[in-house]
Enzyme design. Structure first.
Site, PDB file in Angstrom:
ATOM      1  N   SER A 240       0.824  -1.204   0.000  1.00 28.55           N
ATOM      2  CA  SER A 240       0.000   0.000   0.000  1.00 28.55           C
ATOM      3  C   SER A 240       0.867   1.267   0.000  1.00 28.55           C
ATOM      4  O   SER A 240       1.686   1.455  -0.900  1.00 28.55           O
ATOM      5  CB  SER A 240      -0.975  -0.033   1.180  1.00 28.55           C
ATOM      6  OG  SER A 240      -1.982   0.934   1.052  1.00 28.55           O
ATOM      7  N   ASP A 332      -9.390  -4.418  -5.770  1.00 30.06           N
ATOM      8  CA  ASP A 332      -8.877  -3.542  -4.719  1.00 30.06           C
ATOM      9  C   ASP A 332      -9.755  -2.299  -4.649  1.00 30.06           C
ATOM     10  O   ASP A 332      -9.788  -1.495  -5.579  1.00 30.06           O
ATOM     11  CB  ASP A 332      -7.428  -3.157  -5.047  1.00 30.06           C
ATOM     12  CG  ASP A 332      -6.747  -2.403  -3.915  1.00 30.06           C
ATOM     13  OD1 ASP A 332      -7.443  -1.847  -3.052  1.00 30.06           O
ATOM     14  OD2 ASP A 332      -5.497  -2.367  -3.913  1.00 30.06           O
ATOM     15  N   HIS A 367      -7.476  -5.600  -1.431  1.00 32.94           N
ATOM     16  CA  HIS A 367      -6.281  -4.799  -1.129  1.00 32.94           C
ATOM     17  C   HIS A 367      -5.318  -5.501  -0.192  1.00 32.94           C
ATOM     18  O   HIS A 367      -4.101  -5.453  -0.392  1.00 32.94           O
ATOM     19  CB  HIS A 367      -6.739  -3.469  -0.504  1.00 32.94           C
ATOM     20  CG  HIS A 367      -5.625  -2.508  -0.226  1.00 32.94           C
ATOM     21  ND1 HIS A 367      -4.966  -1.814  -1.220  1.00 32.94           N
ATOM     22  CD2 HIS A 367      -5.047  -2.107   0.956  1.00 32.94           C
ATOM     23  CE1 HIS A 367      -4.048  -1.030  -0.683  1.00 32.94           C
ATOM     24  NE2 HIS A 367      -4.067  -1.199   0.633  1.00 32.94           N
TER      25      HIS A 367
END
Length: 435
Positions: A240, A332, A367
């Site tokens: 991320s 995601d 994600h």
């Protein structure tokens, strides 16, 4: 069943292993054609109970082999050898928005596997057999070394033996904190791994100021100069927001000479000349693009969309000189990782270095792409280090597909690191002993 219930045997092998190691669940000595429920129960460090369960029918010999026999119902269906772990979920009545993460890697994740009579979905009475299973992030001999020198907030994990070992600098995302479990697992596979807190570090808490890019170079230097680390064989891995930092440092740092990088659910979109503070300000400024769905889950994937054409807001990945692995979930909902990967591919094709790029793109995957068999969470409460507000973040993904992606991505990530970091060394020489 009553006559034989005391004789039902349950075997889980190995009963003590690494979290990414498969186990087998075998039930024997039950009546032929008996309906059984196999349940996994875990009490996390936060005091919350998580469970998974599956319905089976014994064969003619009174046996269920969860690695070969299909579940007929429960938290997963079909032949799923590790379904009792990846389908774990908070027990009914738990508070919403929970996320399962291991905070103390020096203790195992304990899971109780039990067999019950009949096909049950709650309550779980008439237990026939039970076994406690330990799942570890740290293999025997892995050393955990807190690092506080040069104002760092980090933990170094060293594989057993004298080394030297290839190194990995491990960054998590915008939630901050010192998250150690992935680095511990990497060390269990032969990599000297430095888990780094860069958003809520001690120096940031003391001064109120976010770290500058030199902080990451300092962490790299600590790893590089350690006597048990191969100084020319160091990688950087980020998830991320950590991927954004990883790409920036890989391209623009004059100090860090990385052999390869791994970016999970990340993006190259950011102010190129910006510090961590400016990167976070850029995201906060665009938070207005976030939206809430009908379940009141926050969707943040649009925050940096559309991918800008302005080169001052994209890391110039055409300048990358080391291999990069992008791990992408196509569902995601937290970050535009798929769009970013495709834009990076186009940029690198134009620059002539696309041969350095590998994209692992997984349909119906969200994600939070974690090490194998971690439970899939489509949404959970989350607070970034940039804001005091906690939101119910929508991560995305479908449980079975996401779980398969985690297993495949981890295997390929380890292979990628071995290929690019071991060089002419024998990777088998760095494997840790079994638990």
């Amino acid at each position: 069943m009553d006559r034989r219930r005391c004789c039902v045997r349950l075997s889980v092998q190995p009963s003590r292993g690494l979290v990414d190691e498969k186990f087998s669940v075998l039930v024997q000595n039950a009546p032929p054609g008996a309906q059984l429920t196999i349940q996994a129960l875990h009490r996390c460090e936060g005091g919350h109970n998580w469970e998974a369960f599956a319905h089976y029918v014994t064969d003619a010999s009174g046996t269920v082999n969860a690695s070969e026999d299909p579940s007929l119902g429960g938290t997963y269906c079909g032949v799923e050898p590790m379904g009792l772990l990846w389908s774990l979920r908070p027990v009914p009545g738990s508070k919403p928005g929970l996320r399962l993460r291991k905070m103390n890697v020096q203790t195992p994740m304990e899971v109780t596997i039990s067999v019950y009579q009949g096909h049950q979905t709650q309550g779980f009475v008439d237990q026939l057999a039970s076994q406690l299973v330990e799942r570890w992030y740290m293999a025997p001999g892995v050393r955990r070394i807190p690092i506080t020198e040069q104002s760092l907030s980090a933990t170094l994990f060293l594989p057993p033996g004298p080394g030297p070992f290839p190194g990995v600098l491990d960054l998590w995302g915008s939630g901050g904190q010192l998250v150690e479990y992935r680095a511990a697992l990497l060390a269990s596979h032969g990599f000297a791994s430095l888990a780094l807190d860069y958003l809520t570090s001690k120096i940031t808490m003391e001064t109120g100021k976010m770290v500058d890019n030199q902080y990451f170079e300092t962490a790299y230097g600590v790893l590089q100069t350690h006597p048990q680390v191969l100084r020319s064989r160091i990688a950087m891995l980020g998830l991320s927001f950590g991927s954004s930092v990883t790409l920036k440092m890989a391209v623009y740092s004059q100090v860090m000479k990385l052999r390869c990088v791994v970016c999970i659910s990340g993006s190259h979109v950011q102010p190129v000349e910006g510090s961590v503070q400016e990167m976070s300000a850029f995201i906060q400024k665009n938070f207005v693009k976030g939206r809430v769905n009908e379940e009141n889950h926050m969707i943040l994937r649009d925050v940096v969309l559309p991918v800008p054409s302005d080169p001052s807001y994209k890391v110039d990945v055409g300048r990358l000189r080391c291999p990069v692995l992008m791990v992408v979930g196509e569902d995601d909902q937290n970050w535009p990782s798929s769009e970013s990967a495709q834009d990076m591919k186009a940029m690198m094709e134009r620059a002539g270095n696309s041969h350095l790029l590998t994209i692992l793109s997984y349909p119906n995957t969200g994600h939070l792409i974690e090490p194998p068999y971690m439970p899939h969470l489509r949404a959970s409460f989350f607070k970034t280090a940039f804001s005091p507000e906690k939101v119910m973040a929508l991560w995305g993904g479908e449980t079975v597909s996401h779980s398969r992606a985690q297993e495949d991505a981890w295997r390929k990530t380890l292979a990628f690191l071995r290929e690019n970091l071991h060089g002419n060394t024998n990777p088998e020489a760095t494997l840790c002993p079994r638990l």
